[in-house]
Motif scaffolding. Structure first.
Motif, PDB file in Angstrom:
ATOM      1  N   ALA A 191      23.979  21.264  67.457  1.00 38.41           N
ATOM      2  CA  ALA A 191      23.684  21.935  66.182  1.00 38.41           C
ATOM      3  C   ALA A 191      24.146  21.080  65.013  1.00 38.41           C
ATOM      4  O   ALA A 191      23.477  21.002  63.976  1.00 38.41           O
ATOM      5  N   TRP A 192      25.280  20.457  65.187  1.00 30.74           N
ATOM      6  CA  TRP A 192      25.795  19.552  64.136  1.00 30.74           C
ATOM      7  C   TRP A 192      24.771  18.446  63.886  1.00 30.74           C
ATOM      8  O   TRP A 192      24.381  18.181  62.739  1.00 30.74           O
ATOM      9  N   ALA A 193      24.336  17.801  64.964  1.00 28.86           N
ATOM     10  CA  ALA A 193      23.416  16.670  64.825  1.00 28.86           C
ATOM     11  C   ALA A 193      22.091  17.111  64.209  1.00 28.86           C
ATOM     12  O   ALA A 193      21.579  16.477  63.272  1.00 28.86           O
ATOM     13  N   ALA A 194      21.534  18.221  64.723  1.00 29.40           N
ATOM     14  CA  ALA A 194      20.241  18.685  64.208  1.00 29.40           C
ATOM     15  C   ALA A 194      20.352  19.057  62.730  1.00 29.40           C
ATOM     16  O   ALA A 194      19.495  18.700  61.915  1.00 29.40           O
ATOM     17  N   GLY A 195      21.420  19.754  62.395  1.00 31.36           N
ATOM     18  CA  GLY A 195      21.591  20.213  61.015  1.00 31.36           C
ATOM     19  C   GLY A 195      21.809  19.067  60.053  1.00 31.36           C
ATOM     20  O   GLY A 195      21.188  18.999  58.987  1.00 31.36           O
ATOM     21  N   VAL A 196      22.694  18.152  60.425  1.00 31.36           N
ATOM     22  CA  VAL A 196      23.017  17.043  59.519  1.00 31.36           C
ATOM     23  C   VAL A 196      21.793  16.141  59.336  1.00 31.36           C
ATOM     24  O   VAL A 196      21.522  15.647  58.236  1.00 31.36           O
ATOM     25  N   THR A 197      21.033  15.939  60.415  1.00 29.33           N
ATOM     26  CA  THR A 197      19.837  15.102  60.311  1.00 29.33           C
ATOM     27  C   THR A 197      18.789  15.747  59.407  1.00 29.33           C
ATOM     28  O   THR A 197      18.115  15.061  58.634  1.00 29.33           O
ATOM     29  N   ALA A 198      18.660  17.064  59.500  1.00 33.93           N
ATOM     30  CA  ALA A 198      17.622  17.749  58.715  1.00 33.93           C
ATOM     31  C   ALA A 198      18.030  17.959  57.257  1.00 33.93           C
ATOM     32  O   ALA A 198      17.173  18.095  56.381  1.00 33.93           O
ATOM     33  N   ALA A 199      19.332  17.987  56.988  1.00 33.43           N
ATOM     34  CA  ALA A 199      19.798  18.299  55.630  1.00 33.43           C
ATOM     35  C   ALA A 199      19.333  17.228  54.658  1.00 33.43           C
ATOM     36  O   ALA A 199      19.389  16.031  54.951  1.00 33.43           O
ATOM     37  N   GLN A 200      18.913  17.652  53.485  1.00 27.57           N
ATOM     38  CA  GLN A 200      18.324  16.723  52.517  1.00 27.57           C
ATOM     39  C   GLN A 200      19.234  16.398  51.349  1.00 27.57           C
ATOM     40  O   GLN A 200      18.885  15.601  50.495  1.00 27.57           O
ATOM     41  N   GLY A 201      20.407  17.048  51.307  1.00 24.06           N
ATOM     42  CA  GLY A 201      21.261  16.878  50.142  1.00 24.06           C
ATOM     43  C   GLY A 201      22.179  15.674  50.238  1.00 24.06           C
ATOM     44  O   GLY A 201      22.623  15.292  51.313  1.00 24.06           O
TER      45      GLY A 201
END
Lengths: 383, 230
Positions: A191-201
């Motif tokens: 979840a960390w990896a998926a979230g951080v990769t998708a985050a645009q900020g």
């Protein structure tokens, strides 16, 4: 299938899916080979160089893998090699990869980070939907704007719950939100990896469902980042003791404030939580923020520790704690031997003295380690 | 919004930031759409200049009087303009008020940092209820007559709570009804501190003069009015 042996040949291939395997120039094996004077003549590129080249060629990365050399040929004792690897990997997590594997397709490179956007990744395992709802409500009412919420959850009912929770708070019009599937044996790391990769900020924070941020948490941390021109800032938090009430709600029986931001204690006691941190990805550059080591006893703490070995964190100036998390069973306090970056020089020298290597090699490695530790301790003292 | 609605909601403004009010309004709209939320009538009273500031309690009393003139009104909810309601807040406050026939005052649980004052996890009874998001039942209004208007600002909610408890009525928390409200990082100016001290002094005088209030009041913890849970 057509094969290319260089980037120029890669550019000349017909457009279509491409698999690329590279020898990694920044791997620990290669760096240590160079350090002890046994550098390989085989060509290699760093991951950053490869990604820049793919972008120039109009190829987007659809999947990435890495592999370690199963039998690195290094003229070092096994314990010494392990220790030095740990040190280098503390400085740069990407260095554990000897080989990099990419699946590429023609397409646009990832969008650049949005310079004023705060992205908050929330990991929701599916266990407690009330906790998720309360986390999102607190986020929706915090004072930093613009705000992107990226909530990662296992596929199925948990992901549907995330979509429902985001929709419930959307009428406030204070954030953009999206639900992401994160599956795998190690949910938290996935979840960390998926979230951080998708985050645009440009600004990034990671929470777990159940963590609550107070409205001034992120504005205070952003102020600290700017004030100290830092890549990461930390805030003081508190833990809430929760128990079930007779009607099924959770009853807060107590809250314990962290006495102060004592980084050393937090690290040794494995109480350093990602909720305390705000990252400025523009300032962090190539540091691999998206990868947690799922096999570590304290993956978040380890990632932060690696980061702090490179960059001193800024501290929020808030007089009060600015976030809280449910009291949890922390992992057992770390033994110093488990913290390679903090291992004392005396320990290292003792280990090196026992290493079955010729004296000239021991001195050379000891000198290099000494220099690295001097640089690191200089960073710590500057805090 | 229906004048015959069972719930009236009043907001007293004083130099309120338009953005804060807009956020509260959006949260109210969402909370009112909850399938278990009661029908609602919304009223605002602005104490900002050029109007004369009549004080928090007096302003809510005006709105409350209008609300309870309507026989269909069963409760009045006062909400601070810097608060944000959770989408379930109205439904859960309403449900909580139906649980106890002696319910007088039901407060929403402040989020994300709830009050440290105690409440009973089984009965939800609490020594006093905050006026930030406070549901006042018709029973309470008819027995107590609203806020004591001698309190210009601060402590009027504590006074109303203690009067309710002295009258044998239930003062409670609705733990599932969240209201986002956070003021811990605000710095109190001299005027606010003076106002707080004046209101506390008045509350102390009232308690000293009334054996009924003394039986329920808790003045041992300064301006916190109850022992903290932590």
């Amino acid at each position: 299938m057509q094969r290319a042996r260089s980037l120029d040949e890669l550019a000349a291939l017909p457009r279509g899916p491409v698999l690329v395997a590279l020898r990694h120039a920044g791997s620990t094996s290669r760096l240590l080979s160079e350090l002890i004077g046994e550098g390989s003549a085989e060509p290699a590129v760093s991951e950053q160089q490869a990604l820049a080249a793919f972008a120039r060629l109009g190829l987007a990365v659809r999947a990435r893998g890495q592999a370690a050399d199963p039998a690195p040929r290094l003229a070092l004792a096994a314990a010494t090699g392990k220790l030095l690897r740990a040190l280098l990997e503390s400085l740069q997590p990407l260095s554990s990869a000897d080989f990099l594997l990419f699946a590429l397709e023609p397409g646009a490179a990832p969008a650049p980070l949005q310079s004023t956007l705060l992205s908050v990744v929330v990991r929701f395992s599916g266990a407690d939907e009330v906790a998720l709802d309360r986390t999102l409500f607190a986020l929706a009412c915090q004072r930093s704007a613009p705000l992107e919420l990226v909530v990662a959850a296992p596929s199925g009912a948990a992901l549907l719950e995330v979509e429902s929770a985001l929709a419930r708070h959307a009428p406030l019009q204070t954030f953009t939100g999206r639900a992401l599937a994160a599956d795998g044996a190690h949910f938290s790391a996935a979840a960390w990896a998926a979230g951080v990769t998708a985050a645009q900020g440009r600004y990034l924070a990671v929470l777990e469902a159940g963590d609550l941020v107070y409205p001034h948490h992120y504005p205070d941390l952003m102020t600290a980042l700017a004030r100290e021109d830092a890549g990461v800032a930390l805030a003081r938090g508190r833990s809430a003791q929760l128990g079930p009430a007779p009607d099924g709600t959770s009853f807060v029986s107590g809250k314990t404030d962290e006495a102060a931001l004592d980084l050393g204690s937090l690290i040794r006691e494995r109480k350093l939580t990602a909720a305390a941190a705000l990252f400025d990805r523009q300032r962090l550059g190539a540091f691999a923020l998206d990868r947690l080591d799922p096999t570590a006893k304290d993956p978040e703490g380890l990632l932060l520790l690696r980061l702090f070995a490179l960059l001193a964190p800024a501290h929020s100036a808030a007089a009060l704690p600015s976030f809280e998390h449910p009291a949890r069973a922390w992992p057992a306090p770390a033994r110093s031997a488990e913290l390679p970056v903090l291992r004392s020089l005396g320990d290292l020298e003792q280990l090196l003295a026992l290493a079955p290597a010729p004296p000239w090699l021991r001195y050379r490695v000891a000198d290099a380690v000494n220099s690295a530790f001097r640089a690191l301790s200089g960073l710590w003292r500057k805090r | 919004m229906d004048a015959q609605a069972p719930l009236w909601l009043g907001i007293v403004l004083y130099r309120t930031e338009p953005a804060a009010l807009a956020l509260l309004q959006r949260s109210l709209d969402a909370a009112a759409r909850h399938p278990r939320a009661p029908a609602l009538t919304l009223r605002q009273l602005d104490n900002s200049p050029p109007a004369r500031n009549i004080g928090f309690g007096a302003a809510h009393n005006k709105l409350m009087a209008e609300a309870f003139e309507h026989p269909a009104t069963r409760a009045y909810l006062c909400v601070n303009p810097d608060a944000v309601l959770h989408p379930d807040c109205l439904a859960e406050l309403w449900a909580e008020a139906q649980l106890n026939p002696r319910a007088a005052l039901i407060e929403a649980l402040q989020h994300p940092d709830e009050h440290a004052k105690p409440y009973d996890p089984a009965t939800h009874a609490t020594p006093w209820a905050s006026g930030c998001a406070l549901l006042i039942t018709r029973l309470a209004y008819e027995a107590l007559g609203g806020f004591d208007e001698r309190f210009f600002l601060y402590c009027e909610d504590v006074d109303l709570s203690w009067r309710a408890r002295a009258a044998g009525l239930h003062v409670g928390v609705a733990p599932r009804a969240l209201v986002h409200h956070y003021v811990a990082d605000r710095t109190a100016d001299h005027g606010s501190v003076a106002q707080m001290e004046k209101s506390a002094a008045l509350l102390g005088e009232k308690v000293a003069a009334s054996p009924e209030l003394r039986a329920v009041a808790d003045l041992r913890h300064g301006l916190k009015f109850a022992k903290a849970r932590w």
